[in-house]
Write a protein that holds these residues in place. Structure first.
Motif, short mmCIF file in Angstrom:
data_model
loop_
_atom_site.label_atom_id
_atom_site.label_comp_id
_atom_site.label_asym_id
_atom_site.label_seq_id
_atom_site.Cartn_x
_atom_site.Cartn_y
_atom_site.Cartn_z
N LEU A 1 0.83 -1.21 0.00
CA LEU A 1 0.00 0.00 0.00
C LEU A 1 0.87 1.26 0.00
O LEU A 1 0.56 2.24 -0.69
CB LEU A 1 -0.92 -0.01 1.22
CG LEU A 1 -2.07 -1.02 1.21
CD1 LEU A 1 -2.75 -1.08 2.58
CD2 LEU A 1 -3.10 -0.67 0.13
N GLY A 2 1.96 1.22 0.74
CA GLY A 2 2.85 2.37 0.78
C GLY A 2 3.50 2.64 -0.56
O GLY A 2 3.80 3.80 -0.89
N ARG A 3 3.73 1.60 -1.35
CA ARG A 3 4.36 1.81 -2.68
C ARG A 3 3.47 2.63 -3.61
O ARG A 3 3.96 3.25 -4.55
CB ARG A 3 4.66 0.46 -3.32
CG ARG A 3 5.68 -0.40 -2.58
CD ARG A 3 7.09 0.19 -2.70
NE ARG A 3 7.55 0.24 -4.06
CZ ARG A 3 8.10 -0.78 -4.71
NH1 ARG A 3 8.26 -1.94 -4.08
NH2 ARG A 3 8.52 -0.67 -5.95
N LEU B 1 -0.82 4.72 -0.48
CA LEU B 1 -2.01 4.41 0.30
C LEU B 1 -1.65 4.05 1.74
O LEU B 1 -2.27 3.18 2.35
CB LEU B 1 -2.81 3.27 -0.35
CG LEU B 1 -3.32 3.53 -1.77
CD1 LEU B 1 -4.01 2.29 -2.31
CD2 LEU B 1 -4.28 4.72 -1.79
N GLU B 2 -0.64 4.72 2.28
CA GLU B 2 -0.19 4.40 3.64
C GLU B 2 -1.31 4.51 4.66
O GLU B 2 -1.37 3.75 5.63
CB GLU B 2 0.96 5.32 4.05
CG GLU B 2 2.21 5.21 3.20
CD GLU B 2 2.16 6.13 1.98
OE1 GLU B 2 1.07 6.69 1.71
OE2 GLU B 2 3.20 6.29 1.31
N ARG B 3 -2.22 5.45 4.45
CA ARG B 3 -3.29 5.67 5.43
C ARG B 3 -4.21 4.45 5.57
O ARG B 3 -4.90 4.30 6.58
CB ARG B 3 -4.10 6.89 5.02
CG ARG B 3 -4.98 6.69 3.80
CD ARG B 3 -5.73 7.94 3.41
NE ARG B 3 -6.74 7.70 2.41
CZ ARG B 3 -6.50 7.53 1.12
NH1 ARG B 3 -5.24 7.61 0.67
NH2 ARG B 3 -7.48 7.31 0.26
N LEU B 4 -4.24 3.60 4.54
CA LEU B 4 -5.10 2.42 4.60
C LEU B 4 -4.43 1.24 5.31
O LEU B 4 -5.05 0.20 5.49
CB LEU B 4 -5.50 1.98 3.18
CG LEU B 4 -6.33 2.98 2.37
CD1 LEU B 4 -6.66 2.42 1.00
CD2 LEU B 4 -7.61 3.33 3.12
N GLY B 5 -3.19 1.42 5.72
CA GLY B 5 -2.48 0.34 6.39
C GLY B 5 -3.12 -0.07 7.70
O GLY B 5 -2.97 -1.22 8.14
N THR B 6 -3.84 0.84 8.33
CA THR B 6 -4.51 0.51 9.60
C THR B 6 -5.93 -0.02 9.39
O THR B 6 -6.64 -0.28 10.37
CB THR B 6 -4.58 1.77 10.48
OG1 THR B 6 -5.30 2.80 9.78
CG2 THR B 6 -3.18 2.26 10.83
#
Length: 409
Positions: free
Chosen positions: A310-312, A315-320
């Motif tokens: 997701l970070g790539r 979409l880091e915010r969706l990691g949680t």
């Protein structure tokens, strides 16, 4: 049990016709069977139309549900186009069709009820009328008449099951016909259409996709590669271009095995995963973790790998939110939905990726992210991109050309 009783009571009933005594063994049993059979035939004659009326009712309800779901899915486009009045008119028309179908059922059930209820009331006097000639001829006592009448009613009440349940039977048969029609449609979908030719699909050697003399037929004509045949090797990046209407979508569906009409042969590498990317990404309902792993179980992909992927794509915010259950196809903006589709590809790392005109909808930042992933993590994956080359995130090694057959209409 009551058939035996009624048979014993009426076994010696005899009629005098032309000075001759005629004995009908079990006369009242046959009378009960004839009465119930006549009532059953009358119920069928009056109520058989309920089957088609129930089928129509279910079909109209399905149309109404489809219209409601369609409007719900396209509510923004309808509002932006100012089409509320037009859509309301369609909904009211579908609702009116449902109500009309219900009115027909009510009318049919009412007519059937006259038969079923009337049959029940006539049953009270039917056995007396059947045995009356014997009673007035002095061959049957009043007590025997009452005994025969009671046994007749017990036998007839058991034999009128069809009459009492015809409305339920009609509804059951209507449901059965709809299921049977659905099953027949599924079978016909996979069956060859008449004598039409089909594209031959085969398992080919690993590391190679072969398209050999494929011509894809469709109602408006046919489409084919100007190169005739093509072989794509593992790790190769191939672009397939064509004019509007040349059949790029059909080629994508044919490579996926979803369009069979045509000729030629497509050989896909046996044992190697091929991932097909549609122009509009499909995000199934469920947790985000399950969506990223689809169609494999969530356990097949670790949460850490999901967060990194997701970070790539920003979409880091969706990691949680990996364990959150939402309608991701509705709750996320289009940009994020496309990013999730590429995140899915990154996690799967398939040997082959077949893409249908996806890059033209990406912004510059997302194109750069996709370019980096295909250049590093997916550098060994073979790519077949069908669509426009403008703004592509991949450096293609070869270009194939798709054309509509000039000999076709």
């Amino acid at each position: 049990m009551f058939i035996n009783v009624l048979w014993a009571i009426s076994n010696q009933f005899s009629f005098q016709i032309g000075g001759r005594d005629i004995t009908i063994p079990g006369y009242m049993v046959w009378a009960a069977i004839a009465y119930s059979g006549g009532a059953s035939l009358l119920s069928y004659w009056v109520g058989h139309g309920l089957v088609n009326r129930n089928v129509e009712h279910y079909a109209r309800e399905a149309d109404l549900r489809y219209s409601l779901v369609r409007i719900n899915d396209h509510i923004d486009a309808i509002s932006l186009s100012g089409g509320e009045t037009n859509e309301a008119r369609h909904i009211l028309a579908d609702l009116a069709a449902v109500l009309e179908a219900m009115r027909k059922i009510v009318t049919g059930v009412t007519r059937l009820t006259w038969v079923t209820a009337g049959s029940g009331w006539i049953t009270i006097v039917a056995p007396i009328l059947a045995a009356a000639p014997l009673y007035f001829a002095g061959r049957l006592t009043f007590g025997g008449l009452m005994l025969a009448s009671g046994a007749f009613m017990q036998v007839q009440s058991s034999l009128r099951w069809f009459v009492d349940n015809f409305s339920t039977i009609a509804d059951w048969r209507a449901t059965l016909l709809r299921v049977a029609a659905f099953r027949r449609a599924l079978i016909c979908t996979d069956a060859p259409l008449g004598a039409e030719k089909r594209i031959d699909f085969a398992d080919g050697p690993a590391g190679k996709v072969s398209i050999e003399g494929v011509r894809i037929d469709f109602p408006a004509g046919s489409t084919r590669l100007t190169e005739g045949s093509a072989t794509v090797a593992a790790g190769e990046r191939v672009l397939v271009v064509g004019d509007p209407g040349a059949g790029k979508t059909l080629l994508f569906r044919a490579l996926a095995g979803l369009w069979l009409r045509g000729t030629g042969r497509i050989a896909l590498p046996k044992g190697e995963e091929i991932l097909y990317m549609r122009r509009t990404p499909y995000l199934p309902p469920g947790t985000l973790h399950a969506t990223l792993a689809y169609p494999q179980p969530p356990e097949s992909v670790s949460p850490a790998a999901c967060v990194a992927a997701l970070g790539r794509f920003g979409l880091e915010r969706l990691g949680t939110c990996l364990d959150s259950t939402q309608r991701w196809d509705r709750d996320l903006p289009e940009k994020d939905r496309r990013a999730l589709a590429f995140t899915h590809v990154l996690l799967r790392k398939p040997a082959w990726v077949v893409i249908h005109d996806v890059f033209s909808a990406l912004d510059a930042q997302m194109l750069q992210r996709v370019r980096d992933v295909f250049a590093t993590d997916l550098k060994n994956s073979g790519v077949i991109h069908i669509g426009n080359a403008d703004g592509s995130a991949i450096a293609f090694t070869r270009v194939l050309h798709l054309v509509k057959d000039a000999n076709q209409p």
